[in-house]
Design a protein around this motif. Structure first.
Motif, PDB file in Angstrom:
ATOM      1  N   ASP B  50       0.866  -1.197   0.000  1.00  0.00           N
ATOM      2  CA  ASP B  50       0.000   0.000   0.000  1.00  0.00           C
ATOM      3  C   ASP B  50       0.894   1.235   0.000  1.00  0.00           C
ATOM      4  O   ASP B  50       1.629   1.484   0.958  1.00  0.00           O
ATOM      5  CB  ASP B  50      -0.901  -0.050   1.241  1.00  0.00           C
ATOM      6  N   VAL B  51       0.847   2.004  -1.084  1.00  0.00           N
ATOM      7  CA  VAL B  51       1.737   3.161  -1.227  1.00  0.00           C
ATOM      8  C   VAL B  51       0.992   4.480  -1.022  1.00  0.00           C
ATOM      9  O   VAL B  51       1.485   5.545  -1.399  1.00  0.00           O
ATOM     10  CB  VAL B  51       2.441   3.153  -2.612  1.00  0.00           C
ATOM     11  N   ASN B  52      -0.178   4.409  -0.404  1.00  0.00           N
ATOM     12  CA  ASN B  52      -0.977   5.625  -0.231  1.00  0.00           C
ATOM     13  C   ASN B  52      -0.437   6.568   0.840  1.00  0.00           C
ATOM     14  O   ASN B  52      -0.738   7.756   0.813  1.00  0.00           O
ATOM     15  CB  ASN B  52      -2.428   5.252   0.102  1.00  0.00           C
ATOM     16  N   GLY B  53       0.358   6.050   1.767  1.00  0.00           N
ATOM     17  CA  GLY B  53       0.774   6.878   2.900  1.00  0.00           C
ATOM     18  C   GLY B  53       2.141   7.519   2.730  1.00  0.00           C
ATOM     19  O   GLY B  53       2.791   7.874   3.717  1.00  0.00           O
ATOM     20  N   LEU B  54       2.607   7.688   1.502  1.00  0.00           N
ATOM     21  CA  LEU B  54       3.986   8.150   1.286  1.00  0.00           C
ATOM     22  C   LEU B  54       4.099   9.640   0.971  1.00  0.00           C
ATOM     23  O   LEU B  54       5.175  10.124   0.626  1.00  0.00           O
ATOM     24  CB  LEU B  54       4.635   7.323   0.153  1.00  0.00           C
ATOM     25  N   GLY B  55       3.003  10.353   1.071  1.00  0.00           N
ATOM     26  CA  GLY B  55       3.066  11.801   0.840  1.00  0.00           C
ATOM     27  C   GLY B  55       3.248  12.180  -0.622  1.00  0.00           C
ATOM     28  O   GLY B  55       3.671  13.297  -0.936  1.00  0.00           O
ATOM     29  N   LEU B  56       2.924  11.257  -1.527  1.00  0.00           N
ATOM     30  CA  LEU B  56       3.097  11.542  -2.961  1.00  0.00           C
ATOM     31  C   LEU B  56       1.819  12.140  -3.553  1.00  0.00           C
ATOM     32  O   LEU B  56       1.441  11.851  -4.681  1.00  0.00           O
ATOM     33  CB  LEU B  56       3.458  10.254  -3.718  1.00  0.00           C
ATOM     34  N   ASP B  57       1.148  12.981  -2.780  1.00  0.00           N
ATOM     35  CA  ASP B  57      -0.164  13.472  -3.202  1.00  0.00           C
ATOM     36  C   ASP B  57      -0.167  14.992  -3.405  1.00  0.00           C
ATOM     37  O   ASP B  57      -1.190  15.633  -3.256  1.00  0.00           O
ATOM     38  CB  ASP B  57      -1.232  13.062  -2.177  1.00  0.00           C
ATOM     39  N   LYS B  58       1.010  15.544  -3.767  1.00  0.00           N
ATOM     40  CA  LYS B  58       1.092  16.999  -3.915  1.00  0.00           C
ATOM     41  C   LYS B  58       1.269  17.408  -5.374  1.00  0.00           C
ATOM     42  O   LYS B  58       1.836  16.677  -6.164  1.00  0.00           O
ATOM     43  CB  LYS B  58       2.256  17.532  -3.073  1.00  0.00           C
ATOM     44  N   ILE B  59       0.782  18.614  -5.681  1.00  0.00           N
ATOM     45  CA  ILE B  59       0.984  19.204  -7.005  1.00  0.00           C
ATOM     46  C   ILE B  59       1.812  20.469  -6.794  1.00  0.00           C
ATOM     47  O   ILE B  59       1.403  21.354  -6.045  1.00  0.00           O
ATOM     48  CB  ILE B  59      -0.369  19.554  -7.676  1.00  0.00           C
ATOM     49  N   GLU B  60       2.990  20.519  -7.424  1.00  0.00           N
ATOM     50  CA  GLU B  60       3.900  21.649  -7.194  1.00  0.00           C
ATOM     51  C   GLU B  60       4.379  22.229  -8.528  1.00  0.00           C
ATOM     52  O   GLU B  60       4.537  21.490  -9.501  1.00  0.00           O
ATOM     53  CB  GLU B  60       5.147  21.181  -6.418  1.00  0.00           C
ATOM     54  N   VAL B  61       4.647  23.521  -8.522  1.00  0.00           N
ATOM     55  CA  VAL B  61       5.236  24.166  -9.703  1.00  0.00           C
ATOM     56  C   VAL B  61       6.722  23.813  -9.729  1.00  0.00           C
ATOM     57  O   VAL B  61       7.396  23.825  -8.696  1.00  0.00           O
ATOM     58  CB  VAL B  61       5.034  25.695  -9.639  1.00  0.00           C
ATOM     59  N   THR B  62       7.236  23.452 -10.909  1.00  0.00           N
ATOM     60  CA  THR B  62       8.662  23.102 -11.027  1.00  0.00           C
ATOM     61  C   THR B  62       9.490  24.357 -11.294  1.00  0.00           C
ATOM     62  O   THR B  62       8.949  25.401 -11.668  1.00  0.00           O
ATOM     63  CB  THR B  62       8.906  22.114 -12.187  1.00  0.00           C
ATOM     64  N   SER B  63      10.806  24.232 -11.144  1.00  0.00           N
ATOM     65  CA  SER B  63      11.688  25.379 -11.374  1.00  0.00           C
ATOM     66  C   SER B  63      11.653  25.806 -12.838  1.00  0.00           C
ATOM     67  O   SER B  63      11.984  26.940 -13.171  1.00  0.00           O
ATOM     68  CB  SER B  63      13.124  25.039 -10.948  1.00  0.00           C
ATOM     69  N   GLU B  64      11.235  24.897 -13.730  1.00  0.00           N
ATOM     70  CA  GLU B  64      11.138  25.247 -15.161  1.00  0.00           C
ATOM     71  C   GLU B  64       9.789  25.887 -15.504  1.00  0.00           C
ATOM     72  O   GLU B  64       9.506  26.152 -16.672  1.00  0.00           O
ATOM     73  CB  GLU B  64      11.326  24.005 -16.041  1.00  0.00           C
ATOM     74  N   GLY B  65       8.946  26.103 -14.502  1.00  0.00           N
ATOM     75  CA  GLY B  65       7.645  26.701 -14.772  1.00  0.00           C
ATOM     76  C   GLY B  65       6.581  25.686 -15.167  1.00  0.00           C
ATOM     77  O   GLY B  65       5.486  26.041 -15.593  1.00  0.00           O
ATOM     78  N   GLY B  66       6.920  24.405 -15.013  1.00  0.00           N
ATOM     79  CA  GLY B  66       5.949  23.337 -15.284  1.00  0.00           C
ATOM     80  C   GLY B  66       5.265  22.898 -14.007  1.00  0.00           C
ATOM     81  O   GLY B  66       5.214  23.651 -13.020  1.00  0.00           O
ATOM     82  N   LEU B  67       4.755  21.670 -14.022  1.00  0.00           N
ATOM     83  CA  LEU B  67       3.999  21.175 -12.879  1.00  0.00           C
ATOM     84  C   LEU B  67       4.474  19.765 -12.546  1.00  0.00           C
ATOM     85  O   LEU B  67       4.685  18.941 -13.439  1.00  0.00           O
ATOM     86  CB  LEU B  67       2.515  21.147 -13.248  1.00  0.00           C
ATOM     87  N   ARG B  68       4.666  19.529 -11.257  1.00  0.00           N
ATOM     88  CA  ARG B  68       5.035  18.187 -10.809  1.00  0.00           C
ATOM     89  C   ARG B  68       3.847  17.606 -10.054  1.00  0.00           C
ATOM     90  O   ARG B  68       3.432  18.131  -9.021  1.00  0.00           O
ATOM     91  CB  ARG B  68       6.275  18.246  -9.912  1.00  0.00           C
ATOM     92  N   ILE B  69       3.305  16.535 -10.589  1.00  0.00           N
ATOM     93  CA  ILE B  69       2.089  15.918 -10.047  1.00  0.00           C
ATOM     94  C   ILE B  69       2.471  14.636  -9.330  1.00  0.00           C
ATOM     95  O   ILE B  69       2.971  13.691  -9.955  1.00  0.00           O
ATOM     96  CB  ILE B  69       1.101  15.597 -11.198  1.00  0.00           C
TER      97      ILE B  69
END
Lengths: 211, 318
Positions: B50-69
């Protein structure tokens, strides 16, 4: 001569006693999966809240949340239709979101807060959505109704939270309560009696009374 | 469902190691596809991580101006995210065109990429299927093929990839970020992520044993009009016969990816280059090597007409 088998028990007795064993096996136990080396087990402990009440269970890992609710906690309001996430009869709220309880394992819900149809209303104290379903004849056989009502309540919350749908016009504007939005958002709940138009009326009435 | 052991992963590295040490292990995130297949005993893992509890649930802007999902971002949250709606509307549109509200609340970004085909011969364990049981043959070939693939298929498999989200990700040039069991990370362009079936249709992605998806990144916004148009047998909650994900600029240039026709989201460089010439020219490139059956030949005309409707829509709007 009459032979009596002292060990003969009915299937129903067996189901009830094994469910009870599972339900009360580890009330105080902190939930931990069995993970260490050769100690791997095919059951795990899990604790979650259902309709405000805390439950600690030791369950076969295969137990879906739906089966945990129905067979172990005897909350049979939530229905098993297709058991494959296609019909929506098993819809419940987990941490404020509607999901198909048939397509998730109970052991994946440690610490979660679950609301079933029993948590929304009881005879004599119905939720406004239940009242509206009765008033508008939003069902015939009633089997899909608990799922329909949980989904209906969630749909209005999702529109309120500005979650877009396939029929939302402009993604940068706020979603609104329209017949098209309700129909699209309710598509995961199948009603084989075909009470759809009455269900839309019930939801529309509840949405209107909130506005 | 077959019995299995269960573990709640403590870290990405530990999850990947555990998966690599146990040959029959699977990660479980939303579980909406995996559990369905486990009930049918098409998937028979002996261990679930079960990999649900690993904190991989964020959406962040990348340094290149893109998005990290993050890999565990739920479909609902991704579709609803303000930046996605504004700058990557194609992704939002594709997500809400798929599944139901209940499923989108549970299904994850990584899981969506990894979902298995809905080919009915894959689902029916009484039928031969090289994807389900390598070497057993393909009952779909010569069978009922209306919904199945017309391009990128092989003599061993004609299944399609069912995802709407992946079509948008392909048009958006997404990159899949992973962690391997030895702790090393890598970035896999979405174009290389899904494999064509060839003679090994059971190998569906570039992922190695135990390798875990941690995020999907998007480059900086491409601008243009974002349109996802899905044609299906009912208006909601159905898989695509054909879908078009397009980003079209004011001058008519752009990019187009197609769903419902191939074992992976289908995009062809020459079709992007021909897009400004219109749907007929672009479709000729997209479907150049198509090998349809009599039952699904209509999909080729449907791609062209759906693309024509998409282009028309861009002209209707300012």
């Amino acid at each position: 001569m009459i032979e009596i088998c002292p060990f003969e028990i009915s299937r129903r007795d067996l189901l009830v006693s094994s469910a009870a064993t599972a339900a009360f096996a580890s009330v105080a136990g902190n939930a931990h999966a069995q993970i260490s080396g050769n100690e791997m087990q095919q059951s795990s402990n899990v604790s979650f809240k259902v309709n405000g009440e805390e439950h600690a269970l030791e369950l076969d890992n295969r137990t879906t949340l739906l089966d945990a609710l129905r067979e172990h906690l005897h909350l049979t309001g939530t229905k098993k239709g297709c058991d494959h996430g296609q019909c929506g009869a098993c819809t419940v709220m987990v941490d404020g979101r509607r999901i198909n309880s048939c397509l998730t394992l109970a052991v994946m819900h440690d610490g979660d807060e679950i609301t079933t149809i029993e948590g929304y209303g009881r005879p004599g104290n119905l939720h406004p959505m239940q009242v509206a379903f009765v008033k508008h004849d939003g069902f015939q056989c009633g089997y899909c109704t608990p799922g329909q009502i949980c989904s209906s309540i969630a749909v209005l919350q999702e529109i309120e939270a500005n979650i877009p749908s396939h029929v939302t016009g402009d993604l940068t504007e706020k979603a609104s309560v329209t017949s098209a939005e309700i129909r699209e958002r309710m598509s995961g709940n199948i009603c084989r009696c075909g009470a759809y138009s009455n269900i839309v009326e019930a939801i529309t009435e509840v949405a209107g009374s909130k506005a | 469902m077959r019995a299995f052991t269960f573990e709640r992963a403590e870290s990405v590295r530990a999850a990947a190691e555990s998966a690599s040490n146990n040959p029959e292990a699977k990660f479980i995130a939303g579980g909406t596809n995996l559990l369905d297949l486990m009930k049918l005993e098409i998937e028979v893992p002996t261990h679930l991580i079960d990999v649900n509890g690993l904190g991989l649930d964020k959406i962040e802007v990348t340094s290149e101006g893109g998005l990290r999902i993050g890999a565990m971002v739920r479909n609902t949250d991704l579709a609803s995210h303000e930046t996605v709606r504004r700058d990557y509307g194609l992704l939002s549109r594709a997500l809400v065109a798929g599944a139901s509200g209940q499923l989108r609340n549970k299904a994850t970004t990584a899981g969506n990429l990894l979902q298995r085909t809905r080919c009915p011969y894959f689902y029916d364990t009484a039928q031969s299927c090289n994807k389900r049981m390598p070497g057993s043959g393909c009952s779909a070939i010569g069978g009922v093929t209306r919904q199945l693939g017309v391009i990128g298929t092989s003599e061993a498999c004609i299944a399609t990839h069912p995802s709407d989200m992946a079509v948008a990700m392909r048009a958006l040039d997404a990159v899949v970020e992973t962690t391997r069991p030895d702790g090393t990370n890598r970035s896999i362009p979405i174009s290389d992520f899904h494999h064509l079936p060839g003679d090994s249709p059971h190998i569906e992605t570039a992922l190695e044993k135990g390798e875990m998806i941690t995020a999907v990144t998007l480059p900086k916004p491409a601008g243009g009009m974002h349109i996802y148009r899905k044609v299906r047998d009912r208006a909601s909650y159905a898989f695509a016969l054909v879908s078009i994900g397009a980003i079209i600029q004011a001058d008519g240039t752009g990019r187009v990816a197609v769903g419902g026709v191939a074992p992976k989201p289908w995009r062809v460089d020459a079709a992007d280059a021909a897009l400004a010439k219109g749907a007929k020219a672009a479709c000729a490139e997209l479907m150049a090597d198509a090998r349809p059956t009599d039952d699904n030949r209509f999909k080729i005309a449907l791609v062209e007409r759906t693309l024509a409707a998409v282009i028309e829509e861009t002209r209707d709007k300012p």
